[in-house]
Scaffold this motif. Structure first.
Motif, PDB file in Angstrom:
ATOM      1  N   ILE A  98      25.533 -31.533 -63.200  1.00 55.36           N
ATOM      2  CA  ILE A  98      25.166 -32.296 -64.396  1.00 55.36           C
ATOM      3  C   ILE A  98      23.766 -32.895 -64.271  1.00 55.36           C
ATOM      4  N   TYR A  99      23.476 -33.501 -63.109  1.00 52.13           N
ATOM      5  CA  TYR A  99      22.167 -34.131 -62.923  1.00 52.13           C
ATOM      6  C   TYR A  99      21.052 -33.105 -62.754  1.00 52.13           C
ATOM      7  N   ASP A 100      21.388 -31.944 -62.147  1.00 55.25           N
ATOM      8  CA  ASP A 100      20.462 -30.803 -62.069  1.00 55.25           C
ATOM      9  C   ASP A 100      19.095 -31.196 -61.506  1.00 55.25           C
ATOM     10  N   GLN A 101      19.106 -31.824 -60.337  1.00 56.29           N
ATOM     11  CA  GLN A 101      17.872 -32.244 -59.667  1.00 56.29           C
ATOM     12  C   GLN A 101      17.320 -31.113 -58.779  1.00 56.29           C
ATOM     13  N   ASN A 102      16.044 -31.241 -58.467  1.00 53.78           N
ATOM     14  CA  ASN A 102      15.405 -30.340 -57.497  1.00 53.78           C
ATOM     15  C   ASN A 102      14.890 -31.203 -56.349  1.00 53.78           C
ATOM     16  N   PRO A 103      15.726 -31.458 -55.341  1.00 58.14           N
ATOM     17  CA  PRO A 103      15.373 -32.441 -54.305  1.00 58.14           C
ATOM     18  C   PRO A 103      14.243 -31.968 -53.397  1.00 58.14           C
ATOM     19  N   GLN A 104      13.084 -32.570 -53.574  1.00 58.54           N
ATOM     20  CA  GLN A 104      11.930 -32.263 -52.729  1.00 58.54           C
ATOM     21  C   GLN A 104      11.288 -33.545 -52.213  1.00 58.54           C
ATOM     22  N   ALA A 105      10.853 -34.404 -53.128  1.00 53.10           N
ATOM     23  CA  ALA A 105      10.105 -35.605 -52.754  1.00 53.10           C
ATOM     24  C   ALA A 105      11.032 -36.803 -52.581  1.00 53.10           C
ATOM     25  N   ILE A 106      10.542 -37.808 -51.829  1.00 55.05           N
ATOM     26  CA  ILE A 106      11.319 -39.028 -51.614  1.00 55.05           C
ATOM     27  C   ILE A 106      10.642 -40.254 -52.210  1.00 55.05           C
ATOM     28  N   ASN A 107       9.439 -40.089 -52.745  1.00 57.65           N
ATOM     29  CA  ASN A 107       8.774 -41.206 -53.423  1.00 57.65           C
ATOM     30  C   ASN A 107       7.811 -40.651 -54.460  1.00 57.65           C
ATOM     31  N   LEU A 315       5.073 -27.841 -36.460  1.00 57.62           N
ATOM     32  CA  LEU A 315       5.359 -26.403 -36.450  1.00 57.62           C
ATOM     33  C   LEU A 315       6.173 -26.014 -37.675  1.00 57.62           C
ATOM     34  N   GLN A 316       7.077 -26.896 -38.075  1.00 56.51           N
ATOM     35  CA  GLN A 316       7.912 -26.645 -39.243  1.00 56.51           C
ATOM     36  C   GLN A 316       7.056 -26.579 -40.506  1.00 56.51           C
ATOM     37  N   VAL A 317       6.135 -27.509 -40.624  1.00 62.57           N
ATOM     38  CA  VAL A 317       5.241 -27.533 -41.778  1.00 62.57           C
ATOM     39  C   VAL A 317       4.347 -26.288 -41.784  1.00 62.57           C
ATOM     40  N   GLU A 318       3.833 -25.906 -40.631  1.00 59.81           N
ATOM     41  CA  GLU A 318       3.010 -24.704 -40.549  1.00 59.81           C
ATOM     42  C   GLU A 318       3.776 -23.471 -41.000  1.00 59.81           C
ATOM     43  N   SER A 319       5.082 -23.470 -40.755  1.00 62.42           N
ATOM     44  CA  SER A 319       5.919 -22.315 -41.097  1.00 62.42           C
ATOM     45  C   SER A 319       6.223 -22.252 -42.591  1.00 62.42           C
ATOM     46  N   PHE A 320       6.348 -23.425 -43.258  1.00 59.29           N
ATOM     47  CA  PHE A 320       6.900 -23.426 -44.606  1.00 59.29           C
ATOM     48  C   PHE A 320       6.004 -24.027 -45.690  1.00 59.29           C
ATOM     49  N   GLN A 321       4.887 -24.637 -45.345  1.00 60.65           N
ATOM     50  CA  GLN A 321       4.075 -25.249 -46.394  1.00 60.65           C
ATOM     51  C   GLN A 321       3.538 -24.185 -47.339  1.00 60.65           C
ATOM     52  N   TYR A 327      -0.430 -29.247 -46.451  1.00 61.71           N
ATOM     53  CA  TYR A 327       0.020 -30.581 -46.070  1.00 61.71           C
ATOM     54  C   TYR A 327      -0.947 -31.139 -45.045  1.00 61.71           C
ATOM     55  N   LEU A 328      -1.541 -32.278 -45.368  1.00 69.33           N
ATOM     56  CA  LEU A 328      -2.542 -32.854 -44.482  1.00 69.33           C
ATOM     57  C   LEU A 328      -1.986 -34.075 -43.767  1.00 69.33           C
ATOM     58  N   GLY A 329      -2.441 -34.298 -42.550  1.00 72.75           N
ATOM     59  CA  GLY A 329      -2.045 -35.496 -41.817  1.00 72.75           C
ATOM     60  C   GLY A 329      -0.659 -35.379 -41.220  1.00 72.75           C
ATOM     61  N   ASN A 330      -0.062 -36.533 -40.980  1.00 72.40           N
ATOM     62  CA  ASN A 330       1.275 -36.603 -40.382  1.00 72.40           C
ATOM     63  C   ASN A 330       2.300 -36.075 -41.373  1.00 72.40           C
ATOM     64  N   PRO A 331       3.041 -35.008 -41.024  1.00 72.66           N
ATOM     65  CA  PRO A 331       3.992 -34.414 -41.977  1.00 72.66           C
ATOM     66  C   PRO A 331       5.149 -35.319 -42.323  1.00 72.66           C
ATOM     67  N   MET A 332       5.401 -36.361 -41.511  1.00 70.94           N
ATOM     68  CA  MET A 332       6.496 -37.266 -41.791  1.00 70.94           C
ATOM     69  C   MET A 332       6.111 -38.361 -42.789  1.00 70.94           C
ATOM     70  N   GLU A 333       4.807 -38.490 -43.061  1.00 72.84           N
ATOM     71  CA  GLU A 333       4.351 -39.412 -44.097  1.00 72.84           C
ATOM     72  C   GLU A 333       4.374 -38.683 -45.435  1.00 72.84           C
ATOM     73  N   PHE A 335       6.922 -37.599 -47.018  1.00 77.38           N
ATOM     74  CA  PHE A 335       7.793 -36.460 -46.733  1.00 77.38           C
ATOM     75  C   PHE A 335       8.149 -35.708 -48.016  1.00 77.38           C
ATOM     76  N   ASN A 336       8.122 -34.384 -47.921  1.00 77.68           N
ATOM     77  CA  ASN A 336       8.521 -33.531 -49.040  1.00 77.68           C
ATOM     78  C   ASN A 336       9.165 -32.273 -48.468  1.00 77.68           C
ATOM     79  N   TYR A 337      10.399 -31.987 -48.915  1.00 74.93           N
ATOM     80  CA  TYR A 337      11.115 -30.816 -48.398  1.00 74.93           C
ATOM     81  C   TYR A 337      10.397 -29.508 -48.703  1.00 74.93           C
ATOM     82  N   LEU A 338       9.512 -29.541 -49.682  1.00 70.12           N
ATOM     83  CA  LEU A 338       8.737 -28.350 -50.015  1.00 70.12           C
ATOM     84  C   LEU A 338       8.053 -27.769 -48.787  1.00 70.12           C
ATOM     85  N   ASN A 339       7.719 -28.641 -47.845  1.00 71.73           N
ATOM     86  CA  ASN A 339       6.964 -28.218 -46.661  1.00 71.73           C
ATOM     87  C   ASN A 339       7.826 -28.051 -45.409  1.00 71.73           C
TER      88      ASN A 339
END
Length: 468
Positions: A98-107, A315-321, A327-333, A335-339
Protein backbone atom coordinates in the motif's frame (compact mmCIF):
# COMPACT_ATOMS: atom_id res chain seq x y z
CA UNK A 1 -8.56 9.80 -15.56
CA UNK A 2 -9.47 6.56 -17.30
CA UNK A 3 -13.10 5.71 -16.44
CA UNK A 4 -12.37 2.11 -15.40
CA UNK A 5 -9.48 3.22 -13.23
CA UNK A 6 -11.63 5.95 -11.68
CA UNK A 7 -14.40 3.43 -10.90
CA UNK A 8 -11.91 1.12 -9.21
CA UNK A 9 -10.55 3.99 -7.14
CA UNK A 10 -14.05 4.85 -5.93
CA UNK A 11 -14.65 1.18 -5.07
CA UNK A 12 -11.23 0.51 -3.53
CA UNK A 13 -12.66 -0.32 -0.11
CA UNK A 14 -15.05 -2.98 -1.38
CA UNK A 15 -12.40 -4.37 -3.76
CA UNK A 16 -9.87 -4.80 -0.97
CA UNK A 17 -12.60 -6.30 1.19
CA UNK A 18 -13.10 -8.98 -1.48
CA UNK A 19 -9.38 -9.73 -1.52
CA UNK A 20 -9.24 -9.77 2.28
CA UNK A 21 -12.13 -12.23 2.43
CA UNK A 22 -10.49 -14.47 -0.16
CA UNK A 23 -7.13 -14.30 1.63
CA UNK A 24 -8.66 -15.17 4.99
CA UNK A 25 -10.47 -18.12 3.43
CA UNK A 26 -7.16 -19.38 2.03
CA UNK A 27 -5.41 -19.02 5.38
CA UNK A 28 -8.23 -20.65 7.32
CA UNK A 29 -8.31 -23.64 4.98
CA UNK A 30 -4.60 -23.88 4.26
CA UNK A 31 -4.44 -27.34 5.85
CA UNK A 32 -7.00 -28.58 3.33
CA UNK A 33 -5.52 -27.03 0.20
CA UNK A 34 -3.41 -29.32 -1.94
CA UNK A 35 0.36 -29.08 -2.01
CA UNK A 36 0.48 -29.97 -5.73
CA UNK A 37 -1.57 -28.86 -8.72
CA UNK A 38 -2.10 -29.99 -12.28
CA UNK A 39 0.03 -28.21 -14.85
CA UNK A 40 -1.64 -25.09 -16.23
CA UNK A 41 -0.56 -24.49 -19.78
CA UNK A 42 -0.33 -20.82 -20.68
CA UNK A 43 -2.42 -19.84 -23.68
CA UNK A 44 -1.56 -17.30 -26.35
CA UNK A 45 -3.93 -14.42 -25.70
CA UNK A 46 -4.31 -10.76 -26.63
CA UNK A 47 -4.74 -7.87 -24.20
CA UNK A 48 -8.22 -6.35 -23.99
CA UNK A 49 -8.39 -2.86 -25.43
CA UNK A 50 -10.62 -1.43 -22.66
CA UNK A 51 -9.74 -3.64 -19.71
CA UNK A 52 -12.03 -5.67 -17.44
CA UNK A 53 -11.83 -3.58 -14.28
CA UNK A 54 -10.56 -4.89 -10.95
CA UNK A 55 -13.68 -6.80 -9.88
CA UNK A 56 -14.01 -8.74 -13.13
CA UNK A 57 -10.25 -9.34 -13.21
CA UNK A 58 -10.44 -10.95 -9.77
CA UNK A 59 -13.22 -13.19 -11.06
CA UNK A 60 -11.12 -14.12 -14.10
CA UNK A 61 -8.15 -14.94 -11.86
CA UNK A 62 -10.34 -17.13 -9.65
CA UNK A 63 -11.67 -19.01 -12.66
CA UNK A 64 -8.32 -19.41 -14.41
CA UNK A 65 -5.42 -19.50 -11.98
CA UNK A 66 -6.63 -19.65 -8.38
CA UNK A 67 -7.30 -23.43 -8.50
CA UNK A 68 -3.61 -23.96 -9.37
CA UNK A 69 -2.35 -22.09 -6.30
CA UNK A 70 -0.87 -24.61 -3.89
CA UNK A 71 -0.38 -24.39 -0.13
CA UNK A 72 3.33 -23.64 -0.37
CA UNK A 73 2.94 -21.51 2.76
CA UNK A 74 1.17 -24.34 4.57
CA UNK A 75 2.27 -26.91 7.16
CA UNK A 76 3.02 -29.84 4.83
CA UNK A 77 4.94 -28.15 2.02
CA UNK A 78 8.32 -29.61 2.92
CA UNK A 79 10.27 -28.89 -0.27
CA UNK A 80 12.73 -26.09 -1.10
CA UNK A 81 13.06 -24.93 2.54
CA UNK A 82 10.00 -22.67 2.29
CA UNK A 83 8.71 -20.98 5.40
CA UNK A 84 5.17 -19.73 5.82
CA UNK A 85 4.07 -16.21 6.61
CA UNK A 86 3.33 -15.23 10.18
CA UNK A 87 0.21 -13.12 10.75
CA UNK A 88 2.32 -10.07 11.60
CA UNK A 89 4.47 -10.47 8.47
CA UNK A 90 1.31 -10.55 6.31
CA UNK A 91 0.24 -7.27 7.89
CA UNK A 92 3.65 -5.78 7.09
CA UNK A 93 3.56 -7.10 3.55
CA UNK A 94 0.14 -5.58 2.86
CA UNK A 95 1.31 -2.23 4.15
CA UNK A 96 4.52 -2.45 2.13
CA UNK A 97 2.35 -2.80 -0.98
CA UNK A 98 0.00 0.00 0.00
CA UNK A 99 2.74 2.47 0.95
CA UNK A 100 4.81 1.46 -2.12
CA UNK A 101 8.10 3.02 -0.96
CA UNK A 102 11.50 2.74 -2.61
CA UNK A 103 13.83 2.51 0.41
CA UNK A 104 17.15 4.14 -0.44
CA UNK A 105 17.82 7.28 1.60
CA UNK A 106 17.63 7.81 5.36
CA UNK A 107 17.44 11.61 5.43
CA UNK A 108 16.66 14.57 3.25
CA UNK A 109 13.50 15.22 1.25
CA UNK A 110 11.19 12.54 -0.07
CA UNK A 111 11.18 8.84 0.80
CA UNK A 112 13.30 8.02 3.88
CA UNK A 113 11.81 4.56 4.50
CA UNK A 114 15.33 3.08 4.47
CA UNK A 115 15.36 3.92 8.18
CA UNK A 116 12.91 1.04 8.65
CA UNK A 117 15.34 -1.24 6.85
CA UNK A 118 18.32 -0.14 8.92
CA UNK A 119 16.37 -0.72 12.13
CA UNK A 120 15.25 -4.16 10.92
CA UNK A 121 18.87 -5.11 10.23
CA UNK A 122 19.71 -4.14 13.81
CA UNK A 123 16.89 -6.39 15.05
CA UNK A 124 18.21 -9.27 12.94
CA UNK A 125 21.75 -8.80 14.26
CA UNK A 126 20.36 -8.87 17.79
CA UNK A 127 18.26 -11.98 17.06
CA UNK A 128 21.38 -13.81 15.89
CA UNK A 129 23.69 -12.34 18.55
CA UNK A 130 25.91 -10.94 15.81
CA UNK A 131 28.12 -7.88 16.31
CA UNK A 132 26.72 -4.50 15.28
CA UNK A 133 29.74 -4.03 13.04
CA UNK A 134 27.81 -5.45 10.06
CA UNK A 135 26.13 -3.29 7.43
CA UNK A 136 23.09 -5.07 6.04
CA UNK A 137 20.26 -4.70 3.59
CA UNK A 138 17.35 -6.57 2.05
CA UNK A 139 17.45 -8.31 -1.32
CA UNK A 140 15.16 -10.80 -3.05
CA UNK A 141 16.66 -14.07 -1.83
CA UNK A 142 19.77 -16.05 -0.97
CA UNK A 143 21.02 -15.86 -4.56
CA UNK A 144 21.12 -12.06 -4.54
CA UNK A 145 22.49 -12.03 -1.00
CA UNK A 146 25.35 -14.33 -2.03
CA UNK A 147 25.82 -12.22 -5.16
CA UNK A 148 26.07 -9.00 -3.15
CA UNK A 149 28.52 -10.43 -0.63
CA UNK A 150 30.70 -12.08 -3.24
CA UNK A 151 30.73 -8.93 -5.38
CA UNK A 152 32.38 -7.10 -2.49
CA UNK A 153 34.71 -10.08 -1.99
CA UNK A 154 35.67 -9.79 -5.67
CA UNK A 155 36.50 -6.11 -5.16
CA UNK A 156 38.55 -6.99 -2.07
CA UNK A 157 40.48 -9.58 -4.09
CA UNK A 158 41.34 -7.05 -6.78
CA UNK A 159 42.58 -4.54 -4.21
CA UNK A 160 45.16 -7.10 -3.11
CA UNK A 161 46.69 -6.59 -6.56
CA UNK A 162 46.15 -2.83 -6.58
CA UNK A 163 43.28 -3.12 -9.06
CA UNK A 164 39.67 -1.97 -9.18
CA UNK A 165 37.77 -4.93 -10.65
CA UNK A 166 34.45 -3.07 -10.54
CA UNK A 167 35.77 -0.49 -12.99
CA UNK A 168 38.52 -2.34 -14.84
CA UNK A 169 37.09 -5.86 -14.98
CA UNK A 170 38.66 -9.02 -13.61
CA UNK A 171 42.28 -9.32 -14.66
CA UNK A 172 43.49 -11.90 -12.15
CA UNK A 173 42.43 -15.47 -11.49
CA UNK A 174 40.26 -15.42 -8.34
CA UNK A 175 40.83 -18.34 -6.01
CA UNK A 176 37.65 -19.60 -4.34
CA UNK A 177 37.82 -22.39 -1.76
CA UNK A 178 34.71 -24.24 -0.62
CA UNK A 179 33.47 -27.75 0.23
CA UNK A 180 29.68 -28.02 -0.16
CA UNK A 181 28.43 -24.74 -1.60
CA UNK A 182 24.80 -24.04 -2.35
CA UNK A 183 23.94 -23.76 -6.04
CA UNK A 184 23.05 -20.07 -5.53
CA UNK A 185 26.65 -19.36 -4.51
CA UNK A 186 27.90 -21.04 -7.68
CA UNK A 187 25.38 -19.10 -9.76
CA UNK A 188 26.65 -15.90 -8.14
CA UNK A 189 30.22 -16.78 -9.12
CA UNK A 190 29.00 -17.21 -12.70
CA UNK A 191 27.16 -13.88 -12.70
CA UNK A 192 30.17 -12.07 -11.24
CA UNK A 193 32.49 -13.34 -13.95
CA UNK A 194 34.50 -15.39 -11.46
CA UNK A 195 33.19 -18.64 -12.95
CA UNK A 196 31.01 -21.27 -11.31
CA UNK A 197 33.62 -23.94 -12.04
CA UNK A 198 36.48 -21.78 -10.85
CA UNK A 199 36.56 -23.21 -7.35
CA UNK A 200 39.14 -25.20 -5.45
CA UNK A 201 37.12 -28.03 -3.91
CA UNK A 202 38.00 -28.74 -0.30
CA UNK A 203 37.42 -32.21 1.12
CA UNK A 204 34.70 -32.78 3.67
CA UNK A 205 35.12 -34.40 7.08
CA UNK A 206 35.02 -38.18 6.90
CA UNK A 207 32.05 -40.04 8.32
CA UNK A 208 28.92 -38.99 6.43
CA UNK A 209 29.63 -35.26 6.74
CA UNK A 210 29.27 -32.27 4.43
CA UNK A 211 31.40 -29.88 6.48
CA UNK A 212 34.86 -28.63 5.50
CA UNK A 213 37.86 -30.68 6.54
CA UNK A 214 39.99 -28.04 8.26
CA UNK A 215 43.17 -30.03 7.67
CA UNK A 216 42.50 -30.25 3.95
CA UNK A 217 41.49 -26.58 3.87
CA UNK A 218 44.81 -25.51 5.33
CA UNK A 219 46.63 -27.85 2.97
CA UNK A 220 44.86 -26.23 -0.01
CA UNK A 221 45.64 -22.77 1.37
CA UNK A 222 49.35 -23.59 1.58
CA UNK A 223 49.42 -24.58 -2.11
CA UNK A 224 48.38 -21.01 -2.96
CA UNK A 225 51.74 -19.77 -1.66
CA UNK A 226 50.39 -16.64 -0.02
CA UNK A 227 47.91 -15.67 -2.74
CA UNK A 228 44.66 -14.15 -1.46
CA UNK A 229 41.48 -16.19 -1.80
CA UNK A 230 37.76 -16.25 -1.03
CA UNK A 231 36.42 -18.90 1.33
CA UNK A 232 32.74 -19.87 1.14
CA UNK A 233 31.71 -21.67 4.32
CA UNK A 234 28.36 -23.20 5.23
CA UNK A 235 26.16 -22.55 8.22
CA UNK A 236 23.80 -25.35 7.30
CA UNK A 237 24.37 -27.31 4.08
CA UNK A 238 21.33 -27.72 1.89
CA UNK A 239 20.88 -31.47 2.38
CA UNK A 240 21.89 -32.35 5.93
CA UNK A 241 22.30 -28.90 7.55
CA UNK A 242 25.96 -29.56 8.37
CA UNK A 243 28.04 -26.71 9.76
CA UNK A 244 31.66 -25.82 9.13
CA UNK A 245 33.95 -25.30 12.11
CA UNK A 246 33.88 -21.52 12.43
CA UNK A 247 36.20 -21.45 15.42
CA UNK A 248 38.87 -23.23 13.38
CA UNK A 249 38.29 -20.92 10.40
CA UNK A 250 38.64 -17.90 12.69
CA UNK A 251 42.07 -19.19 13.70
CA UNK A 252 43.07 -19.70 10.06
CA UNK A 253 42.02 -16.13 9.30
CA UNK A 254 44.68 -14.90 11.71
CA UNK A 255 47.33 -16.78 9.70
CA UNK A 256 46.21 -16.28 6.09
CA UNK A 257 44.83 -13.53 3.87
CA UNK A 258 41.31 -14.37 2.71
CA UNK A 259 37.73 -13.09 2.50
CA UNK A 260 35.45 -15.26 4.62
CA UNK A 261 31.88 -15.53 3.34
CA UNK A 262 29.37 -17.65 5.27
CA UNK A 263 26.23 -18.90 3.58
CA UNK A 264 23.79 -19.19 6.48
CA UNK A 265 20.59 -19.00 4.44
CA UNK A 266 18.56 -21.00 6.95
CA UNK A 267 21.09 -22.69 9.22
CA UNK A 268 21.99 -19.36 10.79
CA UNK A 269 18.71 -19.55 12.68
CA UNK A 270 20.35 -22.08 14.99
CA UNK A 271 21.60 -18.94 16.74
CA UNK A 272 18.04 -18.37 18.03
CA UNK A 273 18.26 -21.43 20.29
CA UNK A 274 20.41 -21.89 23.37
CA UNK A 275 20.41 -25.61 22.57
CA UNK A 276 21.72 -25.29 19.02
CA UNK A 277 23.59 -21.98 18.86
CA UNK A 278 26.93 -23.79 19.32
CA UNK A 279 26.67 -24.68 15.62
CA UNK A 280 27.33 -21.04 14.72
CA UNK A 281 29.92 -20.21 17.35
CA UNK A 282 32.34 -17.60 15.97
CA UNK A 283 30.46 -17.09 12.67
CA UNK A 284 30.39 -13.39 13.53
CA UNK A 285 34.05 -13.19 12.47
CA UNK A 286 33.00 -13.69 8.84
CA UNK A 287 33.51 -10.81 6.43
CA UNK A 288 30.03 -11.40 5.00
CA UNK A 289 26.97 -13.53 5.74
CA UNK A 290 23.88 -14.57 3.79
CA UNK A 291 20.54 -14.95 5.61
CA UNK A 292 17.28 -15.94 3.92
CA UNK A 293 14.24 -14.42 5.62
CA UNK A 294 11.53 -16.16 3.60
CA UNK A 295 12.78 -19.42 5.00
CA UNK A 296 12.93 -19.72 8.80
CA UNK A 297 11.98 -16.13 9.58
CA UNK A 298 8.60 -17.05 8.04
CA UNK A 299 7.94 -13.87 6.07
CA UNK A 300 6.54 -13.66 2.51
CA UNK A 301 8.69 -14.01 -0.59
CA UNK A 302 10.96 -12.21 -1.65
CA UNK A 303 13.10 -11.56 1.41
CA UNK A 304 16.74 -12.10 2.31
CA UNK A 305 19.50 -10.02 3.83
CA UNK A 306 23.20 -9.59 3.23
CA UNK A 307 25.49 -8.73 6.12
CA UNK A 308 28.92 -7.24 5.34
CA UNK A 309 31.43 -5.93 7.85
CA UNK A 310 31.39 -2.14 8.05
CA UNK A 311 35.16 -2.05 7.55
CA UNK A 312 34.50 -3.08 3.93
CA UNK A 313 32.00 -0.28 3.23
CA UNK A 314 34.30 1.53 0.81
CA UNK A 315 34.69 -1.69 -1.22
CA UNK A 316 30.93 -2.12 -1.16
CA UNK A 317 30.38 1.38 -2.50
CA UNK A 318 33.01 0.85 -5.20
CA UNK A 319 31.12 -2.28 -6.27
CA UNK A 320 27.61 -0.80 -6.39
CA UNK A 321 27.65 3.00 -6.72
CA UNK A 322 25.99 4.37 -9.82
CA UNK A 323 28.59 5.63 -12.29
CA UNK A 324 26.60 8.82 -12.86
CA UNK A 325 26.15 9.40 -9.12
CA UNK A 326 29.55 8.85 -7.54
CA UNK A 327 29.70 8.66 -3.76
CA UNK A 328 32.22 11.02 -2.24
CA UNK A 329 33.75 10.94 1.22
CA UNK A 330 32.81 8.57 4.02
CA UNK A 331 30.18 6.15 2.62
CA UNK A 332 28.52 5.88 6.03
CA UNK A 333 27.70 9.60 6.02
CA UNK A 334 24.46 10.45 4.19
CA UNK A 335 23.90 6.71 3.85
CA UNK A 336 21.96 5.61 0.78
CA UNK A 337 21.25 1.99 -0.19
CA UNK A 338 21.65 3.03 -3.81
CA UNK A 339 25.39 2.72 -3.25
CA UNK A 340 25.41 -0.47 -1.19
CA UNK A 341 23.55 -3.09 -3.21
CA UNK A 342 22.71 -4.09 -6.80
CA UNK A 343 19.17 -2.73 -7.18
CA UNK A 344 18.19 0.88 -7.80
CA UNK A 345 14.48 0.12 -7.55
CA UNK A 346 13.43 -1.73 -4.42
CA UNK A 347 10.31 -2.73 -2.56
CA UNK A 348 10.06 -2.13 1.19
CA UNK A 349 10.90 -5.80 1.88
CA UNK A 350 12.07 -4.99 5.38
CA UNK A 351 8.59 -4.11 6.63
CA UNK A 352 7.16 -7.68 6.87
CA UNK A 353 10.32 -8.74 8.71
CA UNK A 354 10.11 -5.72 11.03
CA UNK A 355 6.48 -6.53 11.87
CA UNK A 356 7.23 -10.20 12.57
CA UNK A 357 10.35 -9.54 14.62
CA UNK A 358 8.60 -6.92 16.71
CA UNK A 359 5.48 -9.05 17.11
CA UNK A 360 7.13 -12.29 18.28
CA UNK A 361 10.56 -11.30 19.55
CA UNK A 362 13.42 -13.58 20.50
CA UNK A 363 11.18 -15.97 22.41
CA UNK A 364 8.82 -16.40 19.48
CA UNK A 365 11.60 -17.25 17.04
CA UNK A 366 13.27 -19.54 19.52
CA UNK A 367 9.99 -21.46 19.70
CA UNK A 368 9.58 -21.56 15.91
CA UNK A 369 13.13 -22.85 15.43
CA UNK A 370 13.09 -25.41 18.22
CA UNK A 371 9.65 -26.70 17.24
CA UNK A 372 10.85 -27.30 13.67
CA UNK A 373 13.95 -29.14 14.90
CA UNK A 374 11.88 -31.28 17.28
CA UNK A 375 9.56 -32.20 14.41
CA UNK A 376 12.49 -33.06 12.16
CA UNK A 377 13.93 -35.37 14.81
CA UNK A 378 10.53 -36.94 15.38
CA UNK A 379 10.07 -37.58 11.65
CA UNK A 380 13.63 -38.89 11.46
CA UNK A 381 12.97 -41.34 14.30
CA UNK A 382 9.89 -42.68 12.49
CA UNK A 383 11.94 -43.26 9.33
CA UNK A 384 14.74 -44.87 11.33
CA UNK A 385 12.31 -47.33 12.93
CA UNK A 386 10.52 -48.05 9.64
CA UNK A 387 10.97 -51.19 7.55
CA UNK A 388 10.10 -49.26 4.40
CA UNK A 389 12.50 -46.31 4.60
CA UNK A 390 16.00 -45.44 5.78
CA UNK A 391 17.88 -42.30 6.69
CA UNK A 392 20.82 -41.37 4.47
CA UNK A 393 22.30 -38.97 7.04
CA UNK A 394 21.78 -38.16 10.71
CA UNK A 395 19.22 -35.49 11.57
CA UNK A 396 21.33 -32.53 12.70
CA UNK A 397 18.82 -29.73 12.63
CA UNK A 398 15.68 -29.32 10.52
CA UNK A 399 16.29 -31.35 7.34
CA UNK A 400 15.77 -35.05 6.62
CA UNK A 401 17.40 -36.97 3.77
CA UNK A 402 16.00 -40.47 3.28
CA UNK A 403 15.53 -43.27 0.78
CA UNK A 404 13.59 -46.47 0.32
CA UNK A 405 15.01 -49.22 2.56
CA UNK A 406 17.32 -51.94 1.30
CA UNK A 407 14.64 -54.63 1.30
CA UNK A 408 12.61 -52.58 -1.14
CA UNK A 409 13.25 -51.83 -4.80
CA UNK A 410 15.13 -48.54 -4.54
CA UNK A 411 14.64 -47.96 -8.26
CA UNK A 412 11.07 -47.05 -7.40
CA UNK A 413 12.09 -43.95 -5.49
CA UNK A 414 11.13 -41.60 -8.36
CA UNK A 415 7.76 -43.25 -8.74
CA UNK A 416 7.21 -43.18 -4.99
CA UNK A 417 7.94 -39.45 -4.74
CA UNK A 418 5.74 -38.66 -7.75
CA UNK A 419 2.82 -40.60 -6.32
CA UNK A 420 3.30 -39.09 -2.87
CA UNK A 421 3.34 -35.52 -4.17
CA UNK A 422 0.33 -36.21 -6.39
CA UNK A 423 -1.79 -36.85 -3.31
CA UNK A 424 -1.62 -33.13 -2.63
CA UNK A 425 -1.22 -33.86 1.07
CA UNK A 426 2.51 -33.19 1.19
CA UNK A 427 5.29 -31.92 -1.05
CA UNK A 428 8.87 -33.19 -0.91
CA UNK A 429 11.79 -32.79 -3.31
CA UNK A 430 14.30 -35.21 -4.80
CA UNK A 431 17.97 -34.84 -4.00
CA UNK A 432 21.31 -36.51 -4.58
CA UNK A 433 23.37 -37.32 -1.52
CA UNK A 434 26.69 -39.22 -1.65
CA UNK A 435 25.82 -40.23 -5.22
CA UNK A 436 22.56 -41.79 -4.04
CA UNK A 437 19.11 -40.72 -5.07
CA UNK A 438 17.17 -39.54 -2.07
CA UNK A 439 14.29 -37.41 -0.86
CA UNK A 440 14.76 -34.25 1.16
CA UNK A 441 12.33 -32.88 3.70
CA UNK A 442 12.73 -29.49 5.35
CA UNK A 443 10.88 -28.23 8.41
CA UNK A 444 10.71 -24.44 8.72
CA UNK A 445 7.02 -23.58 8.68
CA UNK A 446 5.59 -22.23 11.94
CA UNK A 447 2.27 -24.05 11.35
CA UNK A 448 3.60 -27.63 11.16
CA UNK A 449 2.65 -30.05 13.95
CA UNK A 450 3.11 -33.73 14.85
CA UNK A 451 -0.33 -34.40 13.41
CA UNK A 452 1.02 -33.38 9.99
CA UNK A 453 3.87 -35.86 10.36
CA UNK A 454 1.50 -38.68 11.35
CA UNK A 455 -0.73 -37.94 8.36
CA UNK A 456 2.18 -37.85 5.92
CA UNK A 457 3.92 -40.93 7.30
CA UNK A 458 0.71 -42.93 7.00
CA UNK A 459 0.42 -41.82 3.38
CA UNK A 460 4.06 -42.73 2.71
CA UNK A 461 3.54 -46.28 3.91
CA UNK A 462 0.34 -46.65 1.92
CA UNK A 463 2.03 -45.56 -1.32
CA UNK A 464 5.19 -47.63 -0.87
CA UNK A 465 3.07 -50.75 -0.65
CA UNK A 466 1.07 -49.82 -3.75
CA UNK A 467 3.99 -49.22 -6.12
CA UNK A 468 5.83 -52.47 -5.34
Amino acid sequence: MNKTLQTDLLEIESLLELVKKQGIEYLNKIDERKTSANVHKAELINLDSKGLGARNTLQLFNETFEPTIVSSSGPRFWGYVIGGSTPASIMGDWLATIYDQNPQAINGEGDISANIELETIQLILDLFNLPKSFVGGFVTGATMSNFTCLAVARQWFGKNYGKDFAKEGITEKINVLTATPHSSALKSLALLGIGSNNIIKVNTIEGNREAISIDDLESKIKTLNGQPFILISSAGTVNTVDFDNFNAIKKLKKKYNFWWHTDAAFGGFAACSDTYNHFVKDWGHSDSITIDCHKWLNVPYESAVFLIKEEHSSLQVESFQNSNAPYLGNPMENFNYLNFLPENSRRLKALPAWFSLRAYGKEGYKNIVENAIDLAKYFGSKIKESENFKLLAPVRLNNIVFNISNNRNKENIDSFLTQLNKTGKVFMTPTLYNDQKGIRVSFVNWRTTKNDIELVFKEMNRIINIIE
